[in-house]
Design a protein around this motif. Sequence first.
Motif, short mmCIF file in Angstrom:
data_model
loop_
_atom_site.label_atom_id
_atom_site.label_comp_id
_atom_site.label_asym_id
_atom_site.label_seq_id
_atom_site.Cartn_x
_atom_site.Cartn_y
_atom_site.Cartn_z
N MET A 933 0.81 -1.31 0.08
CA MET A 933 -0.08 0.00 -0.07
C MET A 933 0.89 1.47 -0.04
SD MET A 933 -1.72 -0.07 3.70
CE MET A 933 -2.26 1.33 4.17
N LEU A 934 2.15 0.95 0.32
CA LEU A 934 3.12 2.23 0.30
C LEU A 934 3.91 2.11 -0.76
CD1 LEU A 934 3.77 1.94 4.24
CD2 LEU A 934 2.64 3.83 3.13
N PHE A 935 3.80 1.36 -1.72
CA PHE A 935 4.60 1.27 -2.66
C PHE A 935 4.22 2.11 -3.98
CE2 PHE A 935 7.57 -1.93 -5.43
CZ PHE A 935 7.70 -1.12 -6.30
N GLY A 939 -1.28 3.25 -4.09
CA GLY A 939 -1.81 2.41 -3.13
C GLY A 939 -3.23 2.67 -2.46
N GLN C 39 10.02 3.80 5.18
CA GLN C 39 8.77 3.44 5.86
C GLN C 39 8.88 2.29 6.97
OE1 GLN C 39 6.36 5.25 5.20
NE2 GLN C 39 6.55 6.19 3.07
N ALA C 119 -6.54 7.22 0.80
CA ALA C 119 -5.91 6.23 -0.18
C ALA C 119 -4.83 7.01 -0.51
CB ALA C 119 -7.00 6.28 -1.28
N ASN C 120 -3.96 6.39 -1.53
CA ASN C 120 -2.77 6.83 -2.01
C ASN C 120 -1.77 7.42 -0.79
OD1 ASN C 120 -5.08 8.07 -3.76
ND2 ASN C 120 -3.84 6.52 -4.66
N PRO C 121 -1.69 6.84 0.22
CA PRO C 121 -0.91 7.24 1.38
C PRO C 121 0.59 7.51 1.14
CG PRO C 121 -1.10 4.81 1.49
CD PRO C 121 -1.85 5.11 0.33
N ASN C 122 1.04 7.11 -0.04
CA ASN C 122 2.38 7.50 -0.45
C ASN C 122 2.31 8.40 -1.87
OD1 ASN C 122 5.16 7.91 -0.13
ND2 ASN C 122 5.81 5.59 -0.32
N GLU C 125 5.41 9.97 -4.01
CA GLU C 125 6.48 9.56 -3.71
C GLU C 125 7.84 9.89 -4.81
OE1 GLU C 125 6.66 5.28 -3.37
OE2 GLU C 125 8.34 5.37 -1.86
#
Lengths: 1146, 287, 375
Positions: A933-935, A939, C39, C119-122, C125
Amino acid sequence: MSTHDLNRRQFLAAAARAGFGAFVASASSAWALQDPIANPLAVYPNRGWEQSYRDLWRYDSTFTFVCAPNDTHNCLLNAYVRDGVVTRLGPTMKYGEATDLYGNRTTHRWDPRICQKGLALTRRFYGDRRVAHCRVRDGFKRWVEAGFPRGQDGRPPVEYFNRARDQWVRMTHEEAADIVARALVNIAETYSGDAGAERLKAQHYDDEMIQTMRGAGTQVLKFRGGMPLLGLTRVFGLYRMANTMALLDARIRGLGPEQAVGGRGFDNYSWHTDLPPGHPMVTGQQTVEFDLSAAEHARTVVVWGMNWICTKMPDAHWLTEARLKGTRIVVVACEYSATSSKGDDAIVVRPGTTPALALGLSHVILREKLYDADYVRRFTDLPLLVRMDTLKMLRASEVFGTEPAALDNQTHVLAAGQAAPAPGVQRDQIVPAALRAEWGDYVWWDRRTNGPRAITRDDVGIRSPLADPQLEGAVEVTLADGQRVRCRPVFDLVQEYAAHFDPKTTEALTWAPAAAVESLARHLAAVPGTTLFAMGMGPNQFFNNDNKDRDVLLLAALTGNIGRVGGNVGSYAGNYRVALLNGSPQWINENPFDLELDPARPARVRQYWRAESAHYYNHEDHPLRVGTRLLTGKTHMPTPTKSMWFANANSILGNVKWHYNTVVNVLPRIEMIAVNEWWWSGSCEWADVVFAADSWAELKHPDLTASVTNPFLNVFPRTPLKRIFESKGDVEILADVGDAMARLTGDQRFSDAWTFVRRGETVHYLQRILDASSNARGYRIGDLETKAQAGVPVLLMSRTSPKVVGFEQVVDSRPWYTKTGRLEFYREEDEFIEAGENLPVHREPIDSTFHEPNVIVARAHEAIRPAGPEAYGVARDDLSNEVRQGRNVVKTAAETVASAHPLAKDGYRFVFHTPKYRHGSHTTPIDTDMVAMLFGPFGDVYRHDRRMPFVTEGYVDINPSDAKDLGIDDGDYVWIDSDPSDRPFRGWQKNKRDYEFARLICRARYYPGTPRGVTRMWFNMYGATPGSVEGRKTRPDGLARNPRTNYQAMFRSGSHQSATRGWLKPTWMTDSLVRKEMFGQAIGQGFLPDVHCPTGAPREAIVKISRAEPGGIGARGLWRPAELGLRPRYESQAMTIYLAGGFIGD
Amino acid sequence: MSRRILAAVLVALAASGCGMCGRGVPPASPDVVAVMRASVPADPNDPAWAGAPVHTASLLLQDLVEPRLMTPSTAAVRVRAITDGTRVAFRLDWDDLTADDRPTAGHFVDACAIQVPIESAADLPAPQMGELEKSVEITYWRASWQAMVDGRGDAITDLFPNATVDHYPFDAASLPPGTAEQQAMASRYAPARALGNPMAGPRSSPVQNLVAHGPGTLEPGPSTDSSGHGRRLADGWAVVIARRLPAGVGPGGRGQIAFAVWEGSHDEAGARKMRTGWVTLVVEAAR
Amino acid sequence: MARVYNWQIGRDMSYWYPESRPKRQFAAIFDTNKCIACQTCTLACKTTWTSGKGQEFMLWNNVETKPYGFYPVGWDVKLLGELGPQTWTQGAYDGRTIFEAARPGERALGWLPTDIDYANPNLGEDDCLGQVDGGAMFSLPHMSWFFYLARICNHCTYPACLASCPRASIYKRPEDGIVLLDQSRCRGYQECVKACPYKKVYYNAMTGTSEKCIACFPKFEMGLQPQCFVNCIGKIRLAGYVSTPDAARPENPIDYLVHVRKIALPLFPQFGLEPNVYYIPPVHVPAPFLRQLFGPGVVEAIAAYRNAATDLDLSGLLGLFGSTEQVVTSWRREGEVTIGRNDRGVEVVRTPLREPVHIRAAFDPEYAVARTNCP
């Protein structure tokens, strides 16, 4: 208040009395009619509830285990157990207590060692893709039970081989072992002797490959212990299994121990394209490197195509702390990378062109005479003379008629028939007499006597006699036979070649600003021996990777930066140097005909298995032929691949380069694929047999590992955790198959080979390895395991900690493992001259370029005289992928830049590269929810958009202006297609069924950090399989999860490997290169797995990108973050002010 | 927004209330009159409701204490009551075009409540949650609890159907489901549940008894004798809340009662609500 | 509303409750120059505290890439937009805090995220500001840039969550200033979620309550640093206690870096919460954006950090980061070595400025074996 106090007392009493449960019951009622809370900053009346978090923190016990994906870190972790469940993990914080046999000790700056992927492992131990029990593919089971029916040509009927779509049958370990043993025996029998050869001919295998088997059917059995250093017995054990296949050959062909041949073992480090193939070409040994903690001892660190902070996470602080303490960090990358953000200077270059950058930097140093002349004289071949007529090094015997000198500098010449001591106890370099005679001695031109002088490979470092050698200009040398030949020092040839790469030209080729080239070159030369070049996978995954190594090592040599603690070159990818425990042959090569069953005594070693590069299997199971020319050396020649058994490796199949061609066109020719795994990977999807192996947390047999980036020797300790499912240790799985082989053949030795495993005494094998290893002898496995259980590793007994390859050469004047004993920048062997690579040149990438691929970039040069296409009987304009690999065409930089990639006209205008990222170590454990979910930016654990294959998904990073030009919005789904002639697989045009899961569709992400024309997709994600596509189409939630196996893809279809291909470069496949053997100090020649061996070029692909679907939920409108005005090129007014810092005025 | 205007229009048009129960038009009433029957109905669909007079209570903004509701939503609630002499059931009907029964981040649920003084006294507690020494009893119904009672599961996929979760520690294969250890582990990972917070679910009743003695003092009430049942209608809710007759309000007696309605789609929760002042409750004498 | 003093903005301000400072205040330093966005902190927290039902989306600790990264989406841009441009004068903030900008009926200016905002926590990036279109060379400050911002609850001196809870179910612990949300009493109104400008309170749909970072108080009570600190492999974090400027103790690592050397700065001090996580700003990022995030002190802070090479106290102290699980409340440098002590004055860690290099003899006579770097 009094009522409140009463309540509080009652409540605490209740909590204390009956423990937590009772407290829970009373918690809410205890609050009844409580006074309003006046100021919760000051007082809060009832804090008993805080117990709930203290209870969540509590654990019953802890234990340690080692997490060792192929990332080089080998972290000892603490597991926290509650009610028998590993609920969470953490660092041991004990790396600061590591010691060695002499009492040297580390500090706590090494702590903590762990990462987010390690922390997520609990989800793998217990998750639904865990390989919970052994499984055999239904069709394969039927084929075995039917007695291995075959056609005339020996091929099994196709109806038994519906791989990846078939049903699975649950089996016990014993049943699965029996099936694998039967298949091994049958396949070996089928392809043994003349009958076997006939069958292979009928199946159209290359004659050379069939010849190479020399009649041994066992030679079509391929074994691979993926990255042996990750588990000396556990993983490396498959090579021991390959060695015991000699027993099978002996039985099938009725031969004795002298003639029998074992199985074949695939390579690892080179298979992963981790090997920098130019390192052995210059140094004669595998790789130059340094432990990453050396960073703070350098004045400058050049991070070159390496995403250090993403791929070396627990050692990233050495870089940032070095910078904090004044080390200048220069980051070279083909984008503004994560690591660029930690650089003092960040240089952005064109992908695959850094060989030219190194040449450009070297040119400035040569032009301005800034090089470290002393280092050049003592340690390099640059002063030695080359004959311009033959392009060979001039030999002393040719000039002085002398015999090769006797060698005494830490060198022992081994007479024919004389046996060398075991690798681990070798001290001197060991040179076979025949090679010594062949090499002879060399010649340099002394400016003081103005004449030629001989030099031996002893004469290096402080023993180097070179006071004032002629470095520039040609000389005429009179040979002993009176002949006069024109010779030039290597230095002179290199200088002339490098002169083509002036700063402006370098900028045109590499995009690196000319000013940056000038200033960096001067900075590097200013203080010799104080720069660390940290080379990454980036430049190494291009076809010209050996050029890159030779050019960078040249730059490093000119600045005195090879072999010093704060001045060296390192190449970082994978954990490979299994020779760190060079007593390993005690385990893998124990003679199966003469097993030692006394634990106290060392094994007797004989290698019956043969090594082979898996790149031939990846190259549609054939060597490289271009026109009339066979470009794969005899020492490299593969055999047909009929059986594959591997452990701990998703790279060999699930995430193989050119994956879709491999599974569609290569796998059908392979008759058994067996996998030892604990997590259902893409490899398992395509397998016939999957053995359920213990997870790292469940090991019941200790094991060993070490690292090329840190100084630690780690033991995988046995753990107290009860096995969660029906798994067994990898070595036990091997032992089971050994037993089954013994039952089938009646040869007890198959079983005896695993005696100590069966007794639960694997420690004896490990102790044999330690006793026989240069850098581990003195350690007792019992002590190491006890320390490991306490969370403490030990230091490897290398010459130095941090390890510094080249240290002995610089400090002890020990020769390099080359013919001259020096760093060799000139390669005189025929294969190199023929390829036009006798000098360290630059070739354009073979596919990832906007220009004509793979051309040698050079001005007319007296020493560059390659065999052109015509010499191989192919047309000069034939740029087809097979021919391209052996195409030696020279173009100047200007001509190169003016030329175009053959597919450019059809819209294939984007370089597509696939590096590794912080969210995975290879593909581990990338498909677990918390990591996924963090990739990247897509996510969403709740999957608001049902199209998502998982809680995140694959995406391509593209320059926003390029995307706009293609009509692609940020977050849209796009199709990505590479060369239609062979990707995603040959024949896709007529095979819709397989094309459905093979064609790549993914999200597009506007990525401002990547130059125009350069696109990137991370390497780590799980690709689509027939099962994942079936899941996506049939499951109500739309997950791309195989209904039969739970395999979880992170693409709707295809993967990054839809665009890659298997590539073979002639200079990777010579029979003549001189290099150190894998273990110990002996020197040999030609193919050596993981040392002189193909690497492939997985970062090479030129692609076409087209819009598939809108990014908005349910394919409606813009992707939400873009819609909200928070994305590059979509900024809202508030976002625009924010980016400018405008919400605070000055 | 337009939804809300439409709702208001509907309210205006609604005759004396029950436009949606489709069983004739019961008489309107200035008070809440609890008619005497043999038993109190538990279901809004019970035909007995047809005979009960409707009191239409218009709703006011809660704008006395922070956080306040600044813009009105639900205009009125139509109340009927039936008693059996010991218990009393109220049926609350109100218009609401959006069924909000999924409490997720930033999403609130439809709810309603009745409030009575905890003891009958001449001077009434403040209608907004009572006051010190003058507590109120509240029975609170919540659409999300009703959904659970009506069969919504306790998995995250019951709220987010496409969600996928690899593992919860309390689902480990080595921890047999249903064992004490397994259940303890499960509640540890939900502290509010471990602590018995009545909000934390899962629930067997859609209503909760509460007491309060002023804003911010709401606490679970001692008695749990109330029950409730809500039904979603075409464009609103019909909710039955049943409890014992308020203290000191027996057959033939009079008391006071107040109502509140929360419109989830209008982000109403806690103090952000539409509510009434005290309304007279008349209990029919036994026949 | 009461009047309270906020030293970070150099003035009095209004707050829902009267000023009341804890005996000691939990605080932290994050060195953004060392953060690698791995992370690991996020997972350390998640696997410890939020592995339950309804918490799947919940990241008490998150790491986002600035400027294009947010969790939840747009959290700071949205609030800054509603607050509007503000100014500082001579180190004092003369704009409006979120308490002073509160709308009628509210206790603080805020906004309420919905589930899709998590949603889209990263998101974002590694997205840089300043499009790179071709070859380039960047030197400090980088003209294309991003940096990583690790975020936990700031355990503010003036928490907006606490102020906004109508039930007063959020409180500050007098012994350590940790802000907790009472899980037995919360009724899930989400007022705190709406009010917290950092969006560090989260609604759990499965428990019907809101939840937040607890600074691992069960560990902190034992003198141990929280999970996201101990697991930080970038070694960017140090946990301890911060004093008010007038009471600063130089031997306290946090006071030294915050008050004496002033290289660590609060995040969005202008919001007025007196947050207690202090950030060493990224040296490669242009100043205007950093001033917006960390206040007026960024230029001086960066200058001091760049000088650490010759400032051995600074580089020595920064070397203690991540080298012990225990809370270091006092430190001292002795030449090349820096020593950290815990609350009881016991030495818990010592680190050298540079890791020693061990050189072994080429031949080990005791074991009759060569020790080599090229085995």
